[in-house]
Design an enzyme around this catalytic site. Structure first.
Site, PDB file in Angstrom:
ATOM      1  N   HIS A  96       0.802  -1.038   0.049  1.00  0.00           N
ATOM      2  CA  HIS A  96      -0.136  -0.184   0.179  1.00  0.00           C
ATOM      3  C   HIS A  96       0.859   1.368   0.012  1.00  0.00           C
ATOM      4  O   HIS A  96       2.045   1.213   0.388  1.00  0.00           O
ATOM      5  CB  HIS A  96      -0.861  -0.086   1.024  1.00  0.00           C
ATOM      6  CG  HIS A  96      -0.145   0.068   2.672  1.00  0.00           C
ATOM      7  ND1 HIS A  96       0.272  -0.832   3.249  1.00  0.00           N
ATOM      8  CD2 HIS A  96      -0.099   1.308   3.405  1.00  0.00           C
ATOM      9  CE1 HIS A  96       1.103  -0.462   4.228  1.00  0.00           C
ATOM     10  NE2 HIS A  96       0.731   0.755   4.680  1.00  0.00           N
ATOM     11  N   ASP A  98       0.604   5.056   1.911  1.00  0.00           N
ATOM     12  CA  ASP A  98      -0.079   5.331   3.052  1.00  0.00           C
ATOM     13  C   ASP A  98      -1.130   6.500   2.656  1.00  0.00           C
ATOM     14  O   ASP A  98      -0.757   7.374   1.557  1.00  0.00           O
ATOM     15  CB  ASP A  98       1.005   5.987   4.128  1.00  0.00           C
ATOM     16  CG  ASP A  98       1.522   5.044   4.806  1.00  0.00           C
ATOM     17  OD1 ASP A  98       1.218   3.741   4.933  1.00  0.00           O
ATOM     18  OD2 ASP A  98       2.618   5.208   5.290  1.00  0.00           O
ATOM     19  N   HIS A 257       4.510  -0.005   0.280  1.00  0.00           N
ATOM     20  CA  HIS A 257       5.466  -0.660   1.214  1.00  0.00           C
ATOM     21  C   HIS A 257       4.699  -1.727   1.639  1.00  0.00           C
ATOM     22  O   HIS A 257       3.278  -1.801   1.761  1.00  0.00           O
ATOM     23  CB  HIS A 257       6.114   0.063   2.267  1.00  0.00           C
ATOM     24  CG  HIS A 257       5.069   0.938   3.031  1.00  0.00           C
ATOM     25  ND1 HIS A 257       4.536   2.280   2.237  1.00  0.00           N
ATOM     26  CD2 HIS A 257       4.352   1.117   4.058  1.00  0.00           C
ATOM     27  CE1 HIS A 257       3.747   2.636   3.334  1.00  0.00           C
ATOM     28  NE2 HIS A 257       3.644   2.148   4.325  1.00  0.00           N
ATOM     29  N   ARG A 272       5.489   6.732  13.417  1.00  0.00           N
ATOM     30  CA  ARG A 272       5.576   7.377  12.052  1.00  0.00           C
ATOM     31  C   ARG A 272       4.991   8.656  11.917  1.00  0.00           C
ATOM     32  O   ARG A 272       3.717   9.089  12.521  1.00  0.00           O
ATOM     33  CB  ARG A 272       4.568   6.456  11.030  1.00  0.00           C
ATOM     34  CG  ARG A 272       4.785   6.841   9.542  1.00  0.00           C
ATOM     35  CD  ARG A 272       3.668   6.148   8.691  1.00  0.00           C
ATOM     36  NE  ARG A 272       2.466   6.259   8.936  1.00  0.00           N
ATOM     37  CZ  ARG A 272       1.232   5.515   8.778  1.00  0.00           C
ATOM     38  NH1 ARG A 272       1.323   4.370   8.531  1.00  0.00           N
ATOM     39  NH2 ARG A 272       0.096   5.968   9.111  1.00  0.00           N
TER      40      ARG A 272
HETATM   41  C1  SIN Z   1       3.399   1.587   7.448  1.00  0.00           C
HETATM   42  O1  SIN Z   1       2.541   0.540   6.995  1.00  0.00           O
HETATM   43  O2  SIN Z   1       3.133   2.709   7.182  1.00  0.00           O
HETATM   44  C2  SIN Z   1       4.173   1.240   8.782  1.00  0.00           C
HETATM   45  C3  SIN Z   1       5.456   0.304   8.055  1.00  0.00           C
HETATM   46  C4  SIN Z   1       6.021  -0.683   9.295  1.00  0.00           C
HETATM   47  O3  SIN Z   1       5.575  -0.482  10.284  1.00  0.00           O
HETATM   48  O4  SIN Z   1       7.127  -0.934   8.873  1.00  0.00           O
END
Ligand code: SIN
Length: 281
Positions: A96, A98, A257, A272
């Site tokens: 996805h 974000d 990611h 994040r």
């Molecule tokens: C995310 O999907 O934004 C987080 C990625 C992660 O926790 O490695």
């Protein structure tokens, strides 16, 4: 600042940089931003920074987002907590970008590892410019002008009650984006559908594409699933094994990611800072 590319397609490790300093130093920040546009995701090992430095560094790229479902650090509202310690469920183990469900999905994000499992819990990033570039030409022609719907309801809403899900969908109505967007800074074309949030094409059913019903539902779904599966091609990917304090910075406009959910019951805690993006076109 030292730059070590990790794969031919995507990702570089940056060393000899403290991100707290980069938050204060415009020249250093400009070098990091240039590297980000080139490599799409940057990794910084063992950054001993405070939460205030984390948000200050991310804030150099632009204003920070909050999230309607994931909780934030109480003192730093733009710092979203992705804490997996009491529940094996994960929202991040699918490809996805974000906030695809937002009218303006994130420009990028700065993710710091607070605690990670001894093994497992890696994250994969994908170069979605390459995923577009290497499509067969006849498929590229088919995508010209095509648009798709993205929604938060079928991802974060799935584990809610029907009432809570309806409220989430009302507060954050599904949005429509181009299937191929143009990166606003590099001009690159990016494949912009993903497993996490894309639900269907919105303007596929035209006389050119659909003669019989079967062209419409299975036909469109086959094409969408093919496009979504491009993110799984290893040659477009980089995979990072976290250590406590590591930071990843990614350009969310040109990448997707996937955070692996393979470590339960070990805890994994990430924070994040997502940066507000523009309207894709
Ligand atoms: C995310 O999907 O934004 C987080 C990625 C992660 O926790 O490695």
């Amino acid at each position: 600042m030292k730059i070590r590319p990790i794969t031919p397609a995507i990702g570089a490790e940056i060393s000899s940089v403290h991100l707290g300093e980069a938050a204060r130093d415009a020249g250093l920040f400009a070098q990091i931003k240039a590297a980000l546009l080139q490599y799409k995701v940057l990794f910084f090992r063992r950054q001993d920074i405070t939460r205030a430095e984390h948000v200050a560094f991310a804030g150099r790229f632009g204003a920070l987002e909050t999230h309607p479902v994931a909780g934030s650090d109480p003192d730093h509202p733009g710092l979203v907590r992705i804490y997996r310690s009491d529940n094996p469920h994960s929202y991040e183990n699918n490809y996805h970008c974000d906030g695809l469900w937002r009218p303006n999905p994130a420009m990028g994000a700065v993710l710091r590892c607070i605690e990670c499992p001894e093994i497992g819990g890696d994250t994969i990033w994908v170069n979605m410019v390459k995923a577009y570039e290497e499509l067969p030409e006849e498929v590229k022609r088919k995508l010209d002008g095509l648009r798709a719907r993205a929604s938060i309801e079928q991802s974060f809403g799935a584990v809610m009650t029907p009432e809570a899900r309806a409220k989430l969908a009302q507060d954050h109505p599904a949005v429509e984006h181009p299937v191929v967007r143009t990166h606003p800074e590099t001009g690159e074309k990016v494949l912009f559908v993903g497993a996490g949030f894309t639900t269907h094409f919105t303007n596929y059913s035209t006389p050119a594409n659909v003669r019989h019903g079967i062209d419409k539902a299975p036909g469109a779904a086959l094409l969408l699933n093919y496009l979504i599966s491009r993110a799984t091609i290893p040659e477009y990917q980089v995979r990072w094994s976290w250590q406590q304090g590591d930071v990843a910075v990614w350009d969310n406009r040109s990448t997707q990611h996937y955070a692996l959910n393979d470590y339960w019951p070990a805890p994994r805690k990430m924070e994040r800072a997502g940066i507000i993006g523009d309207i894709p076109c």
